[in-house]
Design an enzyme around this catalytic site. Structure first.
Site, PDB file in Angstrom:
ATOM      1  N   CYS A   1      45.390  41.693  26.704  1.00  0.00           N
ATOM      2  CA  CYS A   1      44.543  41.183  25.700  1.00  0.00           C
ATOM      3  C   CYS A   1      43.375  41.872  25.735  1.00  0.00           C
ATOM      4  CB  CYS A   1      44.206  39.951  25.705  1.00  0.00           C
ATOM      5  SG  CYS A   1      43.788  39.149  27.283  1.00  0.00           S
TER       6      CYS A   1
ATOM      7  N   GLU B   1      41.301  31.750  24.007  1.00  0.00           N
ATOM      8  CA  GLU B   1      41.283  33.052  24.647  1.00  0.00           C
ATOM      9  C   GLU B   1      42.340  33.869  23.425  1.00  0.00           C
ATOM     10  OE1 GLU B   1      38.920  33.653  26.324  1.00  0.00           O
ATOM     11  OE2 GLU B   1      38.607  31.614  27.264  1.00  0.00           O
TER      12      GLU B   1
END
Length: 468
Positions: free
Chosen positions: A252, A218
């Protein structure tokens, strides 16, 4: 043991213990998985205030409400969803059997992978350590977590909490600096989950590849927001301001930059800054500080570079304070294409706004960059929504909002291309952390036995029938 024998790391020791337990005990039944999820739930609830305090200490200041909302609540929601569904996720999935193989049966067993490693980051240290853990537990696996060295107070608290809640043969934590993390990424796990930057993610993937360890990565990238011609300015302003400046942009999937029709650029910039001032009037307790002085310096240098290149900068009235690592919200208009703000993932409370002439121009701009982890669309016209979806690629999307797709346990969370590999959350996480084992059982009659040598008339007739 002589002095030349390498010392076994804590990660290696725990991996050996967990792997032995997995081989000894086999796939755990649903009641064991639910018991582990229950214990994790109790651990998070009992220590939520302590976790929030530790995270705030590591940051310098992090809103405890934000920690409860963005980390504690999401972990508890994931646990609740997995606990509710894990029994039927575990059921064998029976498959269609071709007529030629009747009356046989075919099905898929979802089996645990074994021991899964988790390398979690500093920006959401609780959520990004425990959310994948929920899916890993639901899949019947054991796990070892390596939290970030940039949140040492939280990491030590997590270590103690996990040790108090689980036997080390179930779940464990390894703490330490970059050397420990580098060694951890080389261990022969059955799967490795990494959340962090694309640069470090490449190194982790290379280290794991040496042992053919499958990974879920990720990562991040520059997640764009596109305000379409039909987009609601009111919706865009509220959602963009919230998504960008929560946790001081250290998210993020935060909106990295915004593309808006050129004639609306100044309007959007002014309204976003006004909304940011309303959200954080004093940039005080509700506003997070940056994780380090290095992060502060990087942001300050990027703003200065853009301004020197001709960008117009809108600043919050509260001045930055390096000693506190406090950088209040910033909006930047017309940043040069080659400046750091437009080249690199920002990961801070600085929002570039870019004007476009046509929607196709905006889509071409987005597509000229690596695929992002998230993309945000503001459009009231469903044809415009579909047009953007059809013309772009990203890990996930929220339409007329920001961040919200990550909160949906029924949706996979992950990247594509440079923004990540693989996805988890809910059933998608259960599938990610289990092996789909194919099983076929012959029935009382097995036509395949007629196709064995010596090949006579019956075998030829049957082959012609099967090839009809």
């Amino acid at each position: 043991m002589d002095g030349n024998t390498p010392k076994t790391s804590e990660g290696e020791r725990l991996l050996d213990i967990q792997r032995a337990a997995h081989r000894r005990d086999g796939p755990p039944p649903s009641r064991t998985r639910i018991d582990r999820l229950d214990r994790l739930d109790d651990m998070v609830r009992m220590r939520q205030e302590a976790f929030a305090g530790a995270i705030s200490t590591d940051f310098g200041n992090r809103s405890r409400f934000e920690t409860s909302l963005l980390e504690t609540m999401t972990v508890l929601s994931a646990i609740r969803y997995a606990r509710k569904n894990v029994r039927w996720w575990m059921e064998p999935a029976y498959q269609e059997v071709d007529f030629a193989f009747w009356p046989g049966a075919a099905w898929i067993r979802r089996e645990p992978l074994g021991v899964v490693g988790i390398i979690s980051p500093w920006n959401y240290p609780l959520q990004l350590a425990l959310s994948p853990l929920v899916d890993i537990i639901a899949g019947g696996n054991r796990a070892i977590i390596k939290p970030s060295e940039q949140t040492p107070v939280f990491s030590e608290l997590l270590h103690r909490a996990i040790s108090d809640t689980f036997a080390e043969q179930e779940i464990a934590v390894v703490t330490g600096g970059p050397d420990v993390a580098a060694n951890f990424s080389k261990l022969p796990f059955d799967h490795l989950v990494f959340t962090g930057s694309t640069t470090v993610g490449r190194k982790v993937a290379q280290a794991a590849a040496e042992g053919l360890v499958p990974t879920t990565l990720e990562l991040g990238g520059k997640s764009p927001t596109i305000v379409c011609p039909s987009g609601s300015m009111a919706k865009a302003v509220k959602a963009i301001t919230y998504g960008k400046y929560i946790n001081a942009g250290q998210t993020c999937i935060a909106p990295d930059y915004v593309m808006v029709p050129r004639e609306r650029m100044i309007e959007l910039a002014d309204h976003v800054m006004a909304e940011a001032r309303r959200y954080y009037p004093n940039a005080g307790a509700d506003y997070s500080t940056l994780i380090s002085e290095r992060a502060f310096d990087r942001m300050a240098a990027a703003i200065a570079e853009a301004e020197l290149g001709g960008a117009k900068v809108l600043r919050h009235p509260v001045p930055p304070d390096r000693t506190k690592r406090l950088l209040p919200p910033v909006v930047v208009m017309d940043a040069p294409e080659n400046c750091a703000l437009m080249r690199e993932e920002i990961f801070g409370p600085v929002l570039p706004i870019v004007g476009y002439d046509t929607l196709d121009d905006a889509l071409d701009w987005v597509n000229s960059h690596p695929h992002p982890l998230a993309l945000y669309i503001f459009a009231e016209d469903k044809k415009e929504q579909t047009r953007v979806l059809d013309r772009t690629q990203s890990g996930g999307v929220t339409v007329n909002g920001t961040l919200l797709h990550i909160a949906q346990e029924g949706l996979p969370f992950g990247g594509v291309g440079a923004s990540g590999l693989g996805a988890y959350h809910g059933r998608h996480g259960f599938d990610r952390f289990t092996h789909a084992r194919a099983v076929f059982r012959t029935g009382f009659f097995n036509a395949a036995s007629w196709l064995a040598p010596p090949y006579g008339k019956r075998a030829n007739r049957l082959l012609r029938f099967l090839m009809r």
